[in-house]
Design a protein around this motif. Structure first.
Motif, PDB file in Angstrom:
ATOM      1  N   ASP A  24       0.872  -1.270  -0.038  1.00 47.11           N
ATOM      2  CA  ASP A  24       0.180   0.112   0.107  1.00 47.11           C
ATOM      3  C   ASP A  24       0.799   1.294   0.098  1.00 47.11           C
ATOM      4  N   ALA A  28       0.964   4.032  -2.951  1.00 45.28           N
ATOM      5  CA  ALA A  28       0.897   5.576  -2.724  1.00 45.28           C
ATOM      6  C   ALA A  28       2.062   6.425  -2.922  1.00 45.28           C
ATOM      7  N   VAL A  90      -2.112   6.438   4.133  1.00 45.34           N
ATOM      8  CA  VAL A  90      -2.617   5.024   4.109  1.00 45.34           C
ATOM      9  C   VAL A  90      -3.156   4.705   5.734  1.00 45.34           C
TER      10      VAL A  90
END
Length: 208
Positions: A24, A28, A90
């Motif tokens: 994740d 990002a 996140v």
């Protein structure tokens, strides 16, 4: 024995979660113009205590051919500000954080990277309130609500004034960030175009 069993179970759950979390963060970071970035959690076993048996360090490589280094050793202010934006955005999704505050998130960035940071901030604002202090036109133009903060000397004291700007006032402030002391018609037109582009970007995010 019970302590070690519990600590081992916790460690295995952390390592499993770390894989998804690292992916994740990597995704990002790529959205923030880190094109060849690698990010992972490094585990080192320690004597058990109330936190378990794991010492964990976040490791990162931001350029092709570079070795992984501890996140705490990243020197560039521009890189660090974008990395923290990625981590916070996140985590906000995972933990349902209501408000995120970014001060000087624009340190060491400009141009295309600033545009990507602005877009990421806007996407994060769909799930959390985002308060951002910035001097970059790309980021400021993306704001849903724009406040101007000014410091003035009055009666031998420094006072701070915060003013909520209208759409037209916001365009003039974006123009001031772009053009400095003298705001020409061309600079105003550019500022209006940036605001229009930002509004179209946010509308497209709503429809997704």
């Amino acid at each position: 024995k019970k302590l070690m069993n519990a600590a081992s179970l916790l460690s295995s759950q952390r390592k499993k979660t770390a894989l998804g979390f690292s992916q994740d963060i990597t995704n990002a970071l790529k959205q923030l113009n880190f094109l060849d970035v690698r990010f992972e959690a490094e585990f080192e076993e320690k004597n058990p205590d109330s936190a378990g048996i794991d010492n964990i360090r976040f490791m990162i490589s931001t350029n092709p051919g570079e070795d992984m280094k501890p996140l705490s050793k990243i020197a560039s202010g521009g890189e660090l500000s974008r990395i923290m934006l990625a981590v916070k955005s996140v985590m906000a999704q995972k933990e349902e954080i209501e408000t995120l505050i970014f001060d000087e998130i624009d340190t060491g960035i400009s141009g295309r990277t600033a545009q990507k940071v602005a877009k990421r901030l806007s996407e994060t604002a769909k799930g959390s309130q985002v308060i951002c202090i910035s001097h970059l036109a790309q980021i400021v133009s993306m704001a849903d609500t724009h406040f101007l903060i000014e410091k003035n000397a009055e009666n031998e004291r420094t006072t701070t004034h915060i003013t909520k700007l209208s759409e037209e006032e916001s365009i003039r402030e974006v123009a001031r960030l772009l053009g400095g002391a003298e705001i020409t018609k061309n600079v105003l037109d550019t500022a209006k175009e940036m605001k229009d582009m930002a509004n179209r970007t946010k509308e497209s995010q709503i429809t997704k």
